[in-house]
Design a protein around this motif. Structure first.
Motif, PDB file in Angstrom:
ATOM      1  N   ALA A 181       0.835  -1.206   0.000  1.00  0.00           N
ATOM      2  CA  ALA A 181       0.000   0.000   0.000  1.00  0.00           C
ATOM      3  C   ALA A 181       0.867   1.251   0.000  1.00  0.00           C
ATOM      4  O   ALA A 181       0.581   2.230  -0.705  1.00  0.00           O
ATOM      5  CB  ALA A 181      -0.929  -0.013   1.212  1.00  0.00           C
ATOM      6  N   HIS A 182       1.946   1.240   0.774  1.00  0.00           N
ATOM      7  CA  HIS A 182       2.867   2.372   0.807  1.00  0.00           C
ATOM      8  C   HIS A 182       3.572   2.544  -0.533  1.00  0.00           C
ATOM      9  O   HIS A 182       3.682   3.649  -1.060  1.00  0.00           O
ATOM     10  CB  HIS A 182       3.885   2.170   1.922  1.00  0.00           C
ATOM     11  N   ASP A 183       4.039   1.434  -1.096  1.00  0.00           N
ATOM     12  CA  ASP A 183       4.818   1.502  -2.339  1.00  0.00           C
ATOM     13  C   ASP A 183       3.978   1.917  -3.541  1.00  0.00           C
ATOM     14  O   ASP A 183       4.482   2.619  -4.431  1.00  0.00           O
ATOM     15  CB  ASP A 183       5.452   0.135  -2.640  1.00  0.00           C
ATOM     16  N   LEU A 184       2.721   1.468  -3.580  1.00  0.00           N
ATOM     17  CA  LEU A 184       1.913   1.619  -4.784  1.00  0.00           C
ATOM     18  C   LEU A 184       0.741   2.578  -4.619  1.00  0.00           C
ATOM     19  O   LEU A 184      -0.072   2.718  -5.534  1.00  0.00           O
ATOM     20  CB  LEU A 184       1.383   0.246  -5.231  1.00  0.00           C
ATOM     21  N   GLY A 185       0.633   3.250  -3.478  1.00  0.00           N
ATOM     22  CA  GLY A 185      -0.449   4.204  -3.283  1.00  0.00           C
ATOM     23  C   GLY A 185      -1.817   3.557  -3.248  1.00  0.00           C
ATOM     24  O   GLY A 185      -2.753   4.037  -3.882  1.00  0.00           O
ATOM     25  N   ILE A 186      -1.941   2.469  -2.501  1.00  0.00           N
ATOM     26  CA  ILE A 186      -3.178   1.687  -2.477  1.00  0.00           C
ATOM     27  C   ILE A 186      -4.091   2.162  -1.351  1.00  0.00           C
ATOM     28  O   ILE A 186      -3.646   2.419  -0.235  1.00  0.00           O
ATOM     29  CB  ILE A 186      -2.839   0.190  -2.309  1.00  0.00           C
ATOM     30  N   ASP A 187      -5.360   2.262  -1.659  1.00  0.00           N
ATOM     31  CA  ASP A 187      -6.401   2.555  -0.679  1.00  0.00           C
ATOM     32  C   ASP A 187      -6.861   1.224  -0.094  1.00  0.00           C
ATOM     33  O   ASP A 187      -7.640   0.492  -0.713  1.00  0.00           O
ATOM     34  CB  ASP A 187      -7.560   3.277  -1.364  1.00  0.00           C
ATOM     35  N   LEU A 188      -6.395   0.898   1.092  1.00  0.00           N
ATOM     36  CA  LEU A 188      -6.675  -0.414   1.680  1.00  0.00           C
ATOM     37  C   LEU A 188      -8.165  -0.621   1.940  1.00  0.00           C
ATOM     38  O   LEU A 188      -8.683  -1.734   1.770  1.00  0.00           O
ATOM     39  CB  LEU A 188      -5.877  -0.595   2.969  1.00  0.00           C
TER      40      LEU A 188
END
Length: 200
Positions: free
Chosen positions: A121-128
Protein backbone atom coordinates in the motif's frame (compact mmCIF):
# COMPACT_ATOMS: atom_id res chain seq x y z
CA UNK A 1 13.29 11.68 0.12
CA UNK A 2 10.09 11.59 -1.93
CA UNK A 3 7.24 9.50 -0.65
CA UNK A 4 6.52 6.84 -3.31
CA UNK A 5 2.80 7.15 -2.70
CA UNK A 6 2.87 10.80 -3.77
CA UNK A 7 3.39 9.69 -7.37
CA UNK A 8 0.07 7.84 -7.46
CA UNK A 9 -3.59 8.50 -6.87
CA UNK A 10 -4.84 6.16 -4.17
CA UNK A 11 -6.15 3.09 -5.96
CA UNK A 12 -8.08 -0.02 -5.05
CA UNK A 13 -6.13 -3.27 -5.14
CA UNK A 14 -6.75 -6.97 -5.10
CA UNK A 15 -4.22 -8.76 -2.92
CA UNK A 16 -3.81 -12.39 -3.90
CA UNK A 17 -2.34 -15.33 -2.07
CA UNK A 18 -0.15 -17.45 -4.35
CA UNK A 19 -0.40 -21.17 -3.58
CA UNK A 20 -3.92 -22.54 -3.92
CA UNK A 21 -5.18 -19.28 -5.44
CA UNK A 22 -2.96 -18.66 -8.47
CA UNK A 23 -0.99 -21.89 -8.60
CA UNK A 24 -1.67 -25.49 -7.70
CA UNK A 25 -0.87 -26.62 -4.16
CA UNK A 26 0.31 -30.10 -3.30
CA UNK A 27 -2.48 -31.58 -1.18
CA UNK A 28 -1.37 -34.17 1.37
CA UNK A 29 -3.74 -35.56 4.00
CA UNK A 30 -6.16 -32.79 3.12
CA UNK A 31 -3.66 -30.00 3.76
CA UNK A 32 -2.04 -27.71 1.14
CA UNK A 33 1.71 -27.41 0.61
CA UNK A 34 3.62 -25.06 -1.68
CA UNK A 35 5.55 -26.58 -4.58
CA UNK A 36 9.21 -27.07 -3.73
CA UNK A 37 10.58 -27.40 -7.27
CA UNK A 38 10.09 -25.11 -10.24
CA UNK A 39 9.27 -28.19 -12.33
CA UNK A 40 6.20 -28.76 -10.14
CA UNK A 41 4.98 -25.17 -10.34
CA UNK A 42 1.69 -24.93 -12.25
CA UNK A 43 -0.60 -21.93 -12.61
CA UNK A 44 -4.28 -22.69 -12.23
CA UNK A 45 -6.30 -22.44 -15.44
CA UNK A 46 -8.55 -19.61 -14.22
CA UNK A 47 -5.75 -17.40 -12.92
CA UNK A 48 -4.84 -15.61 -16.15
CA UNK A 49 -8.32 -14.72 -17.48
CA UNK A 50 -9.65 -13.68 -14.08
CA UNK A 51 -6.66 -11.48 -13.26
CA UNK A 52 -6.97 -9.84 -16.65
CA UNK A 53 -10.62 -9.13 -15.88
CA UNK A 54 -9.66 -7.57 -12.54
CA UNK A 55 -6.94 -5.52 -14.23
CA UNK A 56 -9.45 -4.26 -16.80
CA UNK A 57 -11.68 -3.38 -13.86
CA UNK A 58 -9.02 -0.94 -12.69
CA UNK A 59 -7.52 -2.87 -9.78
CA UNK A 60 -3.87 -2.97 -8.79
CA UNK A 61 -2.91 -6.65 -8.47
CA UNK A 62 -0.47 -7.67 -5.73
CA UNK A 63 0.58 -11.20 -4.80
CA UNK A 64 1.34 -11.66 -1.08
CA UNK A 65 2.82 -15.04 -0.23
CA UNK A 66 4.32 -16.82 2.77
CA UNK A 67 7.26 -19.03 1.72
CA UNK A 68 8.58 -20.43 5.03
CA UNK A 69 10.25 -23.38 3.30
CA UNK A 70 13.04 -20.94 2.45
CA UNK A 71 13.58 -19.92 6.05
CA UNK A 72 13.31 -23.54 7.14
CA UNK A 73 16.06 -24.57 4.73
CA UNK A 74 13.80 -26.85 2.68
CA UNK A 75 13.84 -24.82 -0.53
CA UNK A 76 16.45 -22.46 -1.93
CA UNK A 77 15.19 -18.92 -2.37
CA UNK A 78 16.28 -18.94 -6.01
CA UNK A 79 13.76 -21.73 -6.69
CA UNK A 80 10.90 -19.68 -5.23
CA UNK A 81 12.12 -16.61 -7.11
CA UNK A 82 11.90 -18.59 -10.37
CA UNK A 83 8.28 -19.42 -9.60
CA UNK A 84 7.47 -15.80 -8.80
CA UNK A 85 9.19 -14.68 -12.00
CA UNK A 86 6.94 -17.06 -13.92
CA UNK A 87 3.92 -15.38 -12.33
CA UNK A 88 5.08 -11.96 -13.49
CA UNK A 89 5.72 -13.38 -16.96
CA UNK A 90 2.30 -14.97 -17.38
CA UNK A 91 -0.03 -12.89 -15.20
CA UNK A 92 -0.74 -9.12 -15.15
CA UNK A 93 0.42 -8.54 -11.58
CA UNK A 94 1.87 -5.24 -10.43
CA UNK A 95 3.97 -6.57 -7.58
CA UNK A 96 4.84 -9.69 -5.60
CA UNK A 97 5.54 -9.46 -1.88
CA UNK A 98 7.02 -12.59 -0.32
CA UNK A 99 7.87 -13.52 3.25
CA UNK A 100 10.76 -15.98 3.35
CA UNK A 101 11.00 -16.23 7.13
CA UNK A 102 10.42 -19.42 9.09
CA UNK A 103 7.23 -19.63 11.13
CA UNK A 104 9.17 -19.19 14.40
CA UNK A 105 11.02 -15.99 13.46
CA UNK A 106 8.28 -13.61 14.60
CA UNK A 107 8.58 -11.29 11.61
CA UNK A 108 6.06 -8.58 10.76
CA UNK A 109 5.57 -9.69 7.16
CA UNK A 110 4.32 -13.25 7.57
CA UNK A 111 0.56 -13.59 7.25
CA UNK A 112 -1.66 -13.46 9.32
CA UNK A 113 0.16 -10.20 10.08
CA UNK A 114 -0.57 -7.50 7.49
CA UNK A 115 3.01 -6.36 6.84
CA UNK A 116 3.18 -7.31 3.16
CA UNK A 117 -0.13 -5.60 2.43
CA UNK A 118 0.90 -2.46 4.29
CA UNK A 119 4.23 -2.35 2.45
CA UNK A 120 2.51 -2.70 -0.92
CA UNK A 121 0.00 0.00 0.00
CA UNK A 122 2.87 2.37 0.81
CA UNK A 123 4.82 1.50 -2.34
CA UNK A 124 1.91 1.62 -4.78
CA UNK A 125 -0.45 4.20 -3.28
CA UNK A 126 -3.18 1.69 -2.48
CA UNK A 127 -6.40 2.56 -0.68
CA UNK A 128 -6.67 -0.41 1.68
CA UNK A 129 -10.28 0.28 2.63
CA UNK A 130 -11.29 0.01 -1.04
CA UNK A 131 -9.23 -3.16 -1.57
CA UNK A 132 -9.75 -6.90 -1.31
CA UNK A 133 -7.66 -9.81 -0.04
CA UNK A 134 -8.23 -13.15 -1.78
CA UNK A 135 -6.96 -16.31 -0.13
CA UNK A 136 -7.62 -19.97 0.55
CA UNK A 137 -6.43 -20.12 4.18
CA UNK A 138 -7.36 -18.45 7.47
CA UNK A 139 -4.06 -16.54 7.61
CA UNK A 140 -4.89 -14.77 4.33
CA UNK A 141 -8.25 -13.65 5.65
CA UNK A 142 -6.81 -12.50 8.98
CA UNK A 143 -4.08 -10.51 7.18
CA UNK A 144 -6.61 -8.83 4.91
CA UNK A 145 -8.86 -7.92 7.82
CA UNK A 146 -5.91 -6.56 9.84
CA UNK A 147 -4.95 -4.36 6.89
CA UNK A 148 -8.48 -2.97 6.60
CA UNK A 149 -9.42 -4.78 3.39
CA UNK A 150 -12.54 -6.73 2.51
CA UNK A 151 -11.77 -10.44 2.38
CA UNK A 152 -12.64 -13.19 -0.09
CA UNK A 153 -12.15 -16.79 1.05
CA UNK A 154 -11.72 -19.40 -1.68
CA UNK A 155 -12.94 -22.54 0.09
CA UNK A 156 -10.85 -25.51 -1.04
CA UNK A 157 -12.24 -27.70 1.78
CA UNK A 158 -8.84 -28.22 3.41
CA UNK A 159 -8.56 -30.31 6.57
CA UNK A 160 -7.43 -27.36 8.69
CA UNK A 161 -8.67 -24.35 10.63
CA UNK A 162 -11.18 -22.25 8.73
CA UNK A 163 -11.17 -18.45 8.69
CA UNK A 164 -13.50 -16.47 10.89
CA UNK A 165 -16.10 -14.29 9.19
CA UNK A 166 -14.66 -13.58 5.74
CA UNK A 167 -16.68 -10.97 3.88
CA UNK A 168 -17.19 -13.27 0.91
CA UNK A 169 -16.92 -17.02 0.36
CA UNK A 170 -16.45 -18.67 -3.03
CA UNK A 171 -14.88 -21.77 -4.52
CA UNK A 172 -12.58 -20.57 -7.30
CA UNK A 173 -10.59 -17.60 -8.59
CA UNK A 174 -13.36 -17.09 -11.14
CA UNK A 175 -15.89 -16.82 -8.32
CA UNK A 176 -13.66 -14.40 -6.42
CA UNK A 177 -13.17 -12.13 -9.42
CA UNK A 178 -16.89 -12.13 -10.13
CA UNK A 179 -17.70 -11.08 -6.57
CA UNK A 180 -15.11 -8.30 -6.57
CA UNK A 181 -16.15 -6.91 -9.95
CA UNK A 182 -19.80 -6.99 -8.91
CA UNK A 183 -18.95 -4.97 -5.80
CA UNK A 184 -16.98 -2.48 -7.88
CA UNK A 185 -19.89 -2.11 -10.30
CA UNK A 186 -22.40 -1.51 -7.52
CA UNK A 187 -20.95 1.00 -5.09
CA UNK A 188 -24.27 1.04 -3.24
CA UNK A 189 -24.35 -2.75 -2.84
CA UNK A 190 -24.28 -4.51 0.50
CA UNK A 191 -20.60 -4.73 1.44
CA UNK A 192 -21.21 -6.86 4.51
CA UNK A 193 -21.09 -10.61 4.56
CA UNK A 194 -20.46 -13.32 4.43
CA UNK A 195 -21.72 -13.58 0.86
CA UNK A 196 -21.45 -16.88 -0.98
CA UNK A 197 -20.79 -17.32 -4.66
CA UNK A 198 -22.58 -20.23 -6.25
CA UNK A 199 -20.52 -23.34 -6.89
CA UNK A 200 -20.10 -24.01 -10.59
Amino acid sequence: MNNPTSQFARRAAVFLDRDGVLCRSDIRDGKPYAPTRFEDFELLADAEPELRALKLGGFVLVVVTNQPDVGNGIVDRSEVDRMNAEITRQLPVDAIKACYHAQTEGCECRKPKPGMLLDAAHDLGIDLAASFMVGDRWSDIDAGRAAGCRTVFIDRDYAERRPEAPDFITYSMAGAAGLILAQAADANGDMKGPHHAERH
